[in-house]
Design an enzyme around this catalytic site. Structure first.
Site, PDB file in Angstrom:
ATOM      1  N   LYS A  36       6.635   0.888   6.039  1.00 57.05           N
ATOM      2  CA  LYS A  36       7.765   0.609   5.145  1.00 57.05           C
ATOM      3  C   LYS A  36       9.047   0.453   5.978  1.00 57.05           C
ATOM      4  CE  LYS A  36       7.908   0.400   1.210  1.00 57.05           C
ATOM      5  NZ  LYS A  36       7.677  -0.733   0.261  1.00 57.05           N
ATOM      6  N   GLU A  79       0.895  -1.151   0.000  1.00 61.88           N
ATOM      7  CA  GLU A  79       0.000   0.000   0.000  1.00 61.88           C
ATOM      8  C   GLU A  79       0.936   1.204   0.000  1.00 61.88           C
ATOM      9  OE1 GLU A  79      -3.223   0.283  -0.256  1.00 61.88           O
ATOM     10  OE2 GLU A  79      -3.660  -1.855  -0.208  1.00 61.88           O
ATOM     11  N   TYR A  92       2.144   5.127   6.659  1.00 66.71           N
ATOM     12  CA  TYR A  92       2.773   4.478   5.493  1.00 66.71           C
ATOM     13  C   TYR A  92       4.273   4.312   5.734  1.00 66.71           C
ATOM     14  CZ  TYR A  92       5.267   4.342   1.035  1.00 66.71           C
ATOM     15  OH  TYR A  92       6.148   4.032   0.020  1.00 66.71           O
ATOM     16  N   THR A 114      11.505   3.175   0.386  1.00 65.20           N
ATOM     17  CA  THR A 114      11.274   4.600   0.145  1.00 65.20           C
ATOM     18  C   THR A 114      12.189   5.484   0.986  1.00 65.20           C
ATOM     19  OG1 THR A 114       9.618   6.335   0.471  1.00 65.20           O
ATOM     20  CG2 THR A 114       9.404   4.426   1.862  1.00 65.20           C
ATOM     21  N   ASP A 115      12.393   6.712   0.518  1.00 66.21           N
ATOM     22  CA  ASP A 115      13.161   7.687   1.310  1.00 66.21           C
ATOM     23  C   ASP A 115      12.366   8.167   2.529  1.00 66.21           C
ATOM     24  OD1 ASP A 115      11.276   9.267  -0.018  1.00 66.21           O
ATOM     25  OD2 ASP A 115      12.745  10.568  -0.998  1.00 66.21           O
ATOM     26  N   GLU A 116      11.048   7.912   2.541  1.00 64.18           N
ATOM     27  CA  GLU A 116      10.220   8.433   3.644  1.00 64.18           C
ATOM     28  C   GLU A 116      10.583   7.812   4.984  1.00 64.18           C
ATOM     29  OE1 GLU A 116       6.122   9.099   3.065  1.00 64.18           O
ATOM     30  OE2 GLU A 116       6.353   9.589   0.953  1.00 64.18           O
TER      31      GLU A 116
HETATM   32  P1  NAD Z   1       1.234   1.174  -6.340  1.00 66.18           P
HETATM   33  O1  NAD Z   1       0.323   1.503  -5.214  1.00 66.18           O
HETATM   34  O2  NAD Z   1       1.041   1.862  -7.656  1.00 66.18           O
HETATM   35  O3  NAD Z   1       1.149  -0.403  -6.647  1.00 66.18           O
HETATM   36  C1  NAD Z   1       1.171  -1.366  -5.630  1.00 66.18           C
HETATM   37  C2  NAD Z   1       0.834  -2.715  -6.262  1.00 66.18           C
HETATM   38  O4  NAD Z   1       0.893  -3.711  -5.229  1.00 66.18           O
HETATM   39  C3  NAD Z   1      -0.559  -2.784  -6.875  1.00 66.18           C
HETATM   40  O5  NAD Z   1      -0.514  -3.419  -8.129  1.00 66.18           O
HETATM   41  C4  NAD Z   1      -1.351  -3.625  -5.876  1.00 66.18           C
HETATM   42  O6  NAD Z   1      -2.412  -4.356  -6.476  1.00 66.18           O
HETATM   43  C5  NAD Z   1      -0.257  -4.535  -5.327  1.00 66.18           C
HETATM   44  N1  NAD Z   1      -0.559  -5.062  -3.989  1.00 66.18           N
HETATM   45  C6  NAD Z   1      -0.985  -4.351  -2.909  1.00 66.18           C
HETATM   46  N2  NAD Z   1      -1.182  -5.164  -1.861  1.00 66.18           N
HETATM   47  C7  NAD Z   1      -0.842  -6.423  -2.280  1.00 66.18           C
HETATM   48  C8  NAD Z   1      -0.803  -7.693  -1.643  1.00 66.18           C
HETATM   49  N3  NAD Z   1      -1.158  -7.839  -0.362  1.00 66.18           N
HETATM   50  N4  NAD Z   1      -0.403  -8.764  -2.372  1.00 66.18           N
HETATM   51  C9  NAD Z   1      -0.052  -8.621  -3.682  1.00 66.18           C
HETATM   52  N5  NAD Z   1      -0.079  -7.442  -4.324  1.00 66.18           N
HETATM   53  C10 NAD Z   1      -0.473  -6.349  -3.641  1.00 66.18           C
HETATM   54  O7  NAD Z   1       2.691   1.393  -5.795  1.00 66.18           O
HETATM   55  P2  NAD Z   1       3.980   2.009  -6.522  1.00 66.18           P
HETATM   56  O8  NAD Z   1       3.893   3.473  -6.474  1.00 66.18           O
HETATM   57  O9  NAD Z   1       4.169   1.301  -7.799  1.00 66.18           O
HETATM   58  O10 NAD Z   1       5.105   1.569  -5.473  1.00 66.18           O
HETATM   59  C11 NAD Z   1       5.742   0.302  -5.592  1.00 66.18           C
HETATM   60  C12 NAD Z   1       6.722   0.135  -4.444  1.00 66.18           C
HETATM   61  O11 NAD Z   1       7.688   1.178  -4.493  1.00 66.18           O
HETATM   62  C13 NAD Z   1       6.077   0.218  -3.060  1.00 66.18           C
HETATM   63  O12 NAD Z   1       6.693  -0.722  -2.234  1.00 66.18           O
HETATM   64  C14 NAD Z   1       6.385   1.631  -2.595  1.00 66.18           C
HETATM   65  O13 NAD Z   1       6.466   1.689  -1.198  1.00 66.18           O
HETATM   66  C15 NAD Z   1       7.726   1.855  -3.241  1.00 66.18           C
HETATM   67  N6  NAD Z   1       8.048   3.259  -3.538  1.00 66.18           N
HETATM   68  C16 NAD Z   1       7.201   4.002  -4.315  1.00 66.18           C
HETATM   69  C17 NAD Z   1       7.548   5.316  -4.642  1.00 66.18           C
HETATM   70  C18 NAD Z   1       6.673   6.180  -5.510  1.00 66.18           C
HETATM   71  O14 NAD Z   1       6.987   7.360  -5.695  1.00 66.18           O
HETATM   72  N7  NAD Z   1       5.587   5.669  -6.071  1.00 66.18           N
HETATM   73  C19 NAD Z   1       8.740   5.862  -4.151  1.00 66.18           C
HETATM   74  C20 NAD Z   1       9.556   5.072  -3.325  1.00 66.18           C
HETATM   75  C21 NAD Z   1       9.205   3.763  -3.051  1.00 66.18           C
HETATM   76  O1  DAU Z   2       9.167   9.808  -1.258  1.00 67.03           O
HETATM   77  C1  DAU Z   2       8.752   8.589  -1.793  1.00 67.03           C
HETATM   78  C2  DAU Z   2       7.258   8.453  -1.654  1.00 67.03           C
HETATM   79  O2  DAU Z   2       6.697   9.315  -2.646  1.00 67.03           O
HETATM   80  C3  DAU Z   2       6.745   7.034  -1.837  1.00 67.03           C
HETATM   81  O3  DAU Z   2       7.268   6.217  -0.821  1.00 67.03           O
HETATM   82  C4  DAU Z   2       5.214   6.994  -1.824  1.00 67.03           C
HETATM   83  O4  DAU Z   2       4.764   5.678  -2.112  1.00 67.03           O
HETATM   84  C5  DAU Z   2       4.709   7.936  -2.892  1.00 67.03           C
HETATM   85  O5  DAU Z   2       3.300   7.990  -2.853  1.00 67.03           O
HETATM   86  C6  DAU Z   2       5.289   9.346  -2.675  1.00 67.03           C
HETATM   87  O6  DAU Z   2       4.780   9.919  -1.450  1.00 67.03           O
HETATM   88  P1  DAU Z   2       4.368  11.472  -1.358  1.00 67.03           P
HETATM   89  O7  DAU Z   2       3.431  11.642  -0.244  1.00 67.03           O
HETATM   90  O8  DAU Z   2       5.573  12.346  -1.397  1.00 67.03           O
HETATM   91  O9  DAU Z   2       3.620  11.620  -2.794  1.00 67.03           O
HETATM   92  P2  DAU Z   2       2.283  12.363  -3.232  1.00 67.03           P
HETATM   93  O10 DAU Z   2       2.249  12.342  -4.720  1.00 67.03           O
HETATM   94  O11 DAU Z   2       1.090  11.853  -2.493  1.00 67.03           O
HETATM   95  O12 DAU Z   2       2.562  13.854  -2.764  1.00 67.03           O
HETATM   96  C7  DAU Z   2       3.677  14.572  -3.259  1.00 67.03           C
HETATM   97  C8  DAU Z   2       3.683  15.921  -2.565  1.00 67.03           C
HETATM   98  O13 DAU Z   2       2.561  16.674  -3.032  1.00 67.03           O
HETATM   99  C9  DAU Z   2       3.525  15.830  -1.066  1.00 67.03           C
HETATM  100  O14 DAU Z   2       4.295  16.857  -0.451  1.00 67.03           O
HETATM  101  C10 DAU Z   2       2.043  16.072  -0.827  1.00 67.03           C
HETATM  102  C11 DAU Z   2       1.683  17.017  -1.952  1.00 67.03           C
HETATM  103  N1  DAU Z   2       0.304  16.919  -2.463  1.00 67.03           N
HETATM  104  C12 DAU Z   2      -0.184  15.691  -2.799  1.00 67.03           C
HETATM  105  C13 DAU Z   2      -1.475  15.545  -3.263  1.00 67.03           C
HETATM  106  C14 DAU Z   2      -2.019  14.186  -3.618  1.00 67.03           C
HETATM  107  C15 DAU Z   2      -0.468  18.056  -2.617  1.00 67.03           C
HETATM  108  O15 DAU Z   2      -0.008  19.182  -2.327  1.00 67.03           O
HETATM  109  N2  DAU Z   2      -1.740  17.926  -3.077  1.00 67.03           N
HETATM  110  C16 DAU Z   2      -2.302  16.709  -3.397  1.00 67.03           C
HETATM  111  O16 DAU Z   2      -3.487  16.657  -3.776  1.00 67.03           O
END
Ligand code: NAD
Ligand code: DAU
Length: 352
Positions: free
Chosen positions: A162, A82, A158, A132-134
């Site tokens: 992680k 998630e 979240y 993630t960097d978070e």
């Molecule tokens: P996403 O939410 O787009 O996709 C997550 C996927 O995991 C989905 O396809 C979902 O169906 C699947 N999933 C969820 N729960 C599951 C379960 N219990 N069993 C099997 N599949 C399941 O996520 P994303 O943005 O592609 O992120 C992928 C990974 O990278 C995550 O671990 C996230 O923490 C990490 N990450 C994301 C970002 C970002 O900016 N999106 C940055 C840093 C790290």
């Molecule tokens: O840093 C890595 C992370 O980046 C990942 O681990 C997460 O999975 C990914 O969702 C992302 O997290 P953020 O919270 O940084 O991403 P988001 O796109 O939700 O938000 C980016 C920035 O924009 C954050 O400071 C919140 C802000 N924001 C977001 C939304 C959805 C807004 O200002 N308005 C918005 O409606």
């Protein structure tokens, strides 16, 4: 065969497409297809004999063990999670279930599989954990960027889940010797990102004539990484990453949210001008801040650059333009994913 978890999500799907495009070995994609999972993301490889999809949950240990054995899996790339901070604030339980319990069960299945491999294959096995960097918390304006040795200070449900998963992965290496590698990366953007995250949300709302919601003062900073660069980093880690090591992955592109949104509006004004000739900037709306909102993330990617030779190829300027073009060219995809439960989320989250 490699096992990808969460390969129907944003980064996972990009990775599977990129991996096969680079001639990688066959992939089995295990995904539970939550709201964030979408098989349309994998349409370009439908019918490719090197790809197999399994609909299932990473918490289903029997299923995972069977898959690992039947497919003779030599590496796991673990994306399934998630991933949306705002959803974790509304309802953290699914985050604990998948990110913590799910990663734990996957590690258990991986450990059993790995222990049963012939000695020669055990050394080559890899469990790549995508994080993630978070987990490192929030930086002040003048703080140096996160390195792999920064203390963990997760600030959202979240990030806390992680962080817990990262600790489990570390523990399985230290205690059992499981050959794990963890990557902690910054904010990804690019094709197939679900429009609940800032960049695709702003593109979608702009074109729909809706408000572009900026939390708080919009001065929060993120380090934006083009998803294709992230995929290249993971390929490199799988190839040459050292078991037990952690690699930070970042785009070297720190931007304040408000500047990201202005950039998007400028590109849209040029590529798809509003019918009334005014700027999309007029749709920018400041809304209530995210509770506990981290102020700044920034990644120091020196380690992966110097030890594995990976650097991002895209600048923010080039990557964001490619991304906007992709969304303009894939409005059918956007229309599909923004029907149904997406509307419920938007109504609930932005109600106030
Ligand atoms: P996403 O939410 O787009 O996709 C997550 C996927 O995991 C989905 O396809 C979902 O169906 C699947 N999933 C969820 N729960 C599951 C379960 N219990 N069993 C099997 N599949 C399941 O996520 P994303 O943005 O592609 O992120 C992928 C990974 O990278 C995550 O671990 C996230 O923490 C990490 N990450 C994301 C970002 C970002 O900016 N999106 C940055 C840093 C790290
Ligand atoms: O840093 C890595 C992370 O980046 C990942 O681990 C997460 O999975 C990914 O969702 C992302 O997290 P953020 O919270 O940084 O991403 P988001 O796109 O939700 O938000 C980016 C920035 O924009 C954050 O400071 C919140 C802000 N924001 C977001 C939304 C959805 C807004 O200002 N308005 C918005 O409606």
């Amino acid at each position: 065969m490699i096992l990808v978890t969460g390969g129907a999500g944003f980064i996972g799907a990009n990775f599977v497409l990129d991996w096969l495009a680079h001639g990688g070995e066959p992939v089995v994609n295990l995904d539970a297809l939550t709201y964030a999972g979408n098989l349309q993301n994998l349409q370009p490889i439908a019918g490719d004999g090197r790809y197999r999809f399994v609909h299932g949950d990473i918490r289903d240990r029997d299923l995972v063990e069977r898959l690992l054995a039947d497919q003779a899996v030599r590496a796991i790339v673990h994306f399934a999670a998630e991933s949306h901070v705002d959803r974790s604030i509304h309802g953290p339980e699914d985050f604990v279930a998948t990110n913590v319990v799910g990663t734990f069960r996957l590690l258990e299945a991986a450990r059993a599989h790995w222990a049963a491999l012939p000695a020669a294959d055990r050394g080559a096995f890899r469990f790549v954990h995508i994080s993630t960097d978070e987990v490192y918390g929030s930086l002040g304006p003048a703080d140096p960027a996160f390195t792999e040795t920064n203390p963990y200070q997760p600030n959202s449900p979240y990030a806390a889940t992680k962080a817990a998963s990262d600790h489990l992965v570390r523990g399985y290496h230290h205690t059992y010797g499981l050959p794990v590698v963890t990557t902690n990366c910054s904010n990804n953007y690019g094709p197939y990102q679900f429009p609940e995250k800032l960049i695709p949300l702003v593109i979608h709302n702009a074109l729909a004539g809706k408000p572009l919601p900026i939390y708080g003062d919009g001065r929060q900073v993120r380090d934006w990484l083009y998803v294709g660069d992230h995929c290249a980093a993971i390929r490199r880690v799988l190839e040459a990453g050292v078991p037990g090591e952690v690699y930070n992955v970042g785009g070297a592109s720190e931007m304040a949210n408000i500047d990201v949104v202005h950039t998007l509006c400028g590109i849209l004004d040029e590529l798809q001008p509003r019918a009334d000739g005014r700027s999309y900037r007029e749709q920018i709306t400041f809304v209530k801040d995210r509770p506990g909102h981290d102020r700044r993330y920034a990644i120091d990617a020196t380690k992966i650059a110097t030890t594995l030779g990976w650097r991002p190829a895209e600048t923010f300027a080039s990557g964001i333009r490619r991304t906007v073009r992709w969304y303009l060219d894939h409005q059918d995809w956007v229309a599909d994913v923004t029907s149904g439960s997406y509307r419920d989320w938007m109504a609930k989250h932005y109600a106030s």
